[in-house]
Design a protein around this motif. Structure first.
Motif, mmCIF file in Angstrom:
data_model
loop_
_atom_site.group_PDB
_atom_site.id
_atom_site.type_symbol
_atom_site.label_atom_id
_atom_site.label_comp_id
_atom_site.label_asym_id
_atom_site.label_seq_id
_atom_site.Cartn_x
_atom_site.Cartn_y
_atom_site.Cartn_z
ATOM 1 N N ARG A 253 0.837 -1.197 0.000
ATOM 2 C CA ARG A 253 0.000 0.000 0.000
ATOM 3 C C ARG A 253 0.878 1.256 0.000
ATOM 4 O O ARG A 253 0.578 2.236 -0.691
ATOM 5 N N ALA A 254 1.944 1.212 0.798
ATOM 6 C CA ALA A 254 2.855 2.350 0.854
ATOM 7 C C ALA A 254 3.495 2.618 -0.505
ATOM 8 O O ALA A 254 3.580 3.772 -0.949
ATOM 9 N N PRO B 220 -3.806 18.261 10.817
ATOM 10 C CA PRO B 220 -4.282 18.163 9.432
ATOM 11 C C PRO B 220 -3.124 18.040 8.451
ATOM 12 O O PRO B 220 -1.977 18.378 8.773
ATOM 13 N N ALA B 221 -3.418 17.590 7.253
ATOM 14 C CA ALA B 221 -2.371 17.372 6.244
ATOM 15 C C ALA B 221 -1.520 18.612 6.017
ATOM 16 O O ALA B 221 -0.311 18.517 5.799
ATOM 17 N N GLU B 222 -2.148 19.782 6.093
ATOM 18 C CA GLU B 222 -1.407 21.023 5.860
ATOM 19 C C GLU B 222 -0.279 21.211 6.865
ATOM 20 O O GLU B 222 0.791 21.746 6.530
ATOM 21 N N ASP C 59 -2.589 6.444 3.133
ATOM 22 C CA ASP C 59 -3.380 7.009 2.032
ATOM 23 C C ASP C 59 -3.351 8.533 2.038
ATOM 24 O O ASP C 59 -3.276 9.167 0.973
ATOM 25 N N ALA C 60 -3.405 9.132 3.223
ATOM 26 C CA ALA C 60 -3.370 10.596 3.306
ATOM 27 C C ALA C 60 -2.025 11.132 2.826
ATOM 28 O O ALA C 60 -1.949 12.160 2.142
ATOM 29 N N TYR C 61 -0.973 10.426 3.176
ATOM 30 C CA TYR C 61 0.344 10.855 2.693
ATOM 31 C C TYR C 61 0.425 10.700 1.172
ATOM 32 O O TYR C 61 0.954 11.571 0.471
ATOM 33 N N GLY C 62 -0.103 9.600 0.666
ATOM 34 C CA GLY C 62 -0.035 9.374 -0.774
ATOM 35 C C GLY C 62 -0.862 10.355 -1.573
ATOM 36 O O GLY C 62 -0.444 10.797 -2.663
ATOM 37 N N VAL D 194 4.547 18.091 -0.792
ATOM 38 C CA VAL D 194 5.931 18.312 -0.390
ATOM 39 C C VAL D 194 6.860 18.278 -1.595
ATOM 40 O O VAL D 194 7.799 19.063 -1.712
ATOM 41 N N ASN D 195 6.581 17.389 -2.535
ATOM 42 C CA ASN D 195 7.480 17.196 -3.686
ATOM 43 C C ASN D 195 6.972 17.855 -4.962
ATOM 44 O O ASN D 195 7.440 17.533 -6.053
#
Length: 339
Positions: free
Chosen positions: A22-23, A294-296, A327-330, A337-338
């Motif tokens: 998944r990662a 939060p993601a931000e 999933d949130a990071y993906g 970030v990138n």
């Protein structure tokens, strides 16, 4: 910035493999696991399955140590995986805090880690190494084999040795002030011995918990899920305080102050969200050492870490939202970030 996922090898191993798959689908490039033979299942067996079920993921322990396996066995294991799957491993190494103590032994000395790093790296590359007076080489390694060795460190002597000898530096906390302090120590040590400091890969590892909002309730839950990390780091800090004193110029107060209320530690709960021995860890330390909100907020902090020279952020994913965090990071964090 690269991203890694860090897991414990709790059974069933199929779940560890599934989370690593998944990662990779979500843009992570590294898959790390704890390595403590008594507490969890054998990671190197599971690495073979992770590598067979992914295409690009690089795997390794965070971290192994030179005391629970003989060095030629460690090197041969890495080299075999690399021969099978194509230079997709990295050897994270350290004192062996949990692995050694649970087995009734003291963590390894820096001198032993230094000697082991040289032997494991050389053998993993197909080079000759001196194993206690006996020179050996693996005759089956093909040309082009590589095995980078990254060292975990906190204290001044360990940071110096990392800069002088290791291919990478693993820092297990994400506080910007301490990250800047320790990355500088590592890179200054590299320069002092004539190395290019950019050759030392910097990996920050810490729990990450993405919340829907920044409400007090959401942040409080995230903190409770990640508070164990301050206890884990506190084990290393307690050893530094014992060695250098409570207020030493060798170790910043920003790292040591919070462990004054520490009373003990049971490794049966090591690295787990329900660890009862981490109540002493204040909310401030959780917020500084981990990445929550939060993601931000994750994006903001990770960009700041990248500006400090961090090449990889490795997510400790030991809490009640493992899939959701990946999933949130993906979907939100890594692309931002990138970008």
């Amino acid at each position: 910035m690269d991203f890694g996922l860090v897991l414990q090898t709790d059974p069933p191993a199929s779940r560890v493999v599934s989370l690593m798959k998944r990662a990779e689908r979500n843009g992570f490039r590294y898959g790390w696991t704890f390595d403590s033979a008594v507490l969890w299942q054998e990671p190197f067996v599971i690495y073979s399955q992770i590598l067979a079920n992914t295409q690009r993921l690089t795997v390794g322990p965070m971290v192994t140590n030179p005391g629970t396996r003989t060095w030629e066995v460690t090197a041969s294991t890495f080299a075999t995986l690399n021969d099978m799957f194509g230079n997709r491993t990295v050897c994270g190494i350290g004192r062996g805090d949990s692995a050694m103590r649970v087995a009734g032994r003291k963590p390894n000395t820096l001198a032993r880690i230094s000697e082991a790093m040289k032997v494991i790296r050389a053998l993993g590359r197909g080079e000759e190494a001196d194993l206690g007076g006996t020179k050996i080489r693996f005759p089956w390694i093909k040309p082009g084999a590589q095995l980078p060795v990254w060292m975990a460190a906190y204290g001044p002597k360990a940071l110096q040795m990392t800069g002088e000898e290791a291919d990478g530096f693993i820092l297990q906390l994400s506080d910007p002030y301490l990250t800047q302090y320790m990355v500088k120590a590592v890179k200054d040590a590299a320069v002092a011995v004539g190395r290019d400091p950019s050759e030392v890969t910097i990996c920050v590892a810490a729990p990450a918990y993405v919340t829907e909002d920044d409400s007090p309730e959401a942040l409080a839950h995230a903190r409770e899920q990640c508070r164990w990390f301050g206890g884990m780091v506190g084990n290393h800090v307690a050893d530094l305080v014992a060695k250098y004193g409570e207020h030493s110029t060798q170790v910043p107060d920003a790292l040591t102050d919070y462990i004054k209320a520490r009373e003990g530690y049971d490794y049966a709960h090591h690295g787990r969200a329900d660890n009862p021995d981490t109540a002493f860890v204040p909310d401030e330390i959780v917020d500084r050492f981990c990445v929550i909100g939060p993601a931000e907020k994750h994006i903001e902090k990770l960009k700041a870490l990248r500006e400090l020279g961090v090449d990889q952020f490795a997510v400790y994913d030991m809490h009640d939202a493992q899939e959701a965090t990946i999933d949130a990071y993906g979907s939100r964090v890594i692309p931002a970030v990138n970008s």
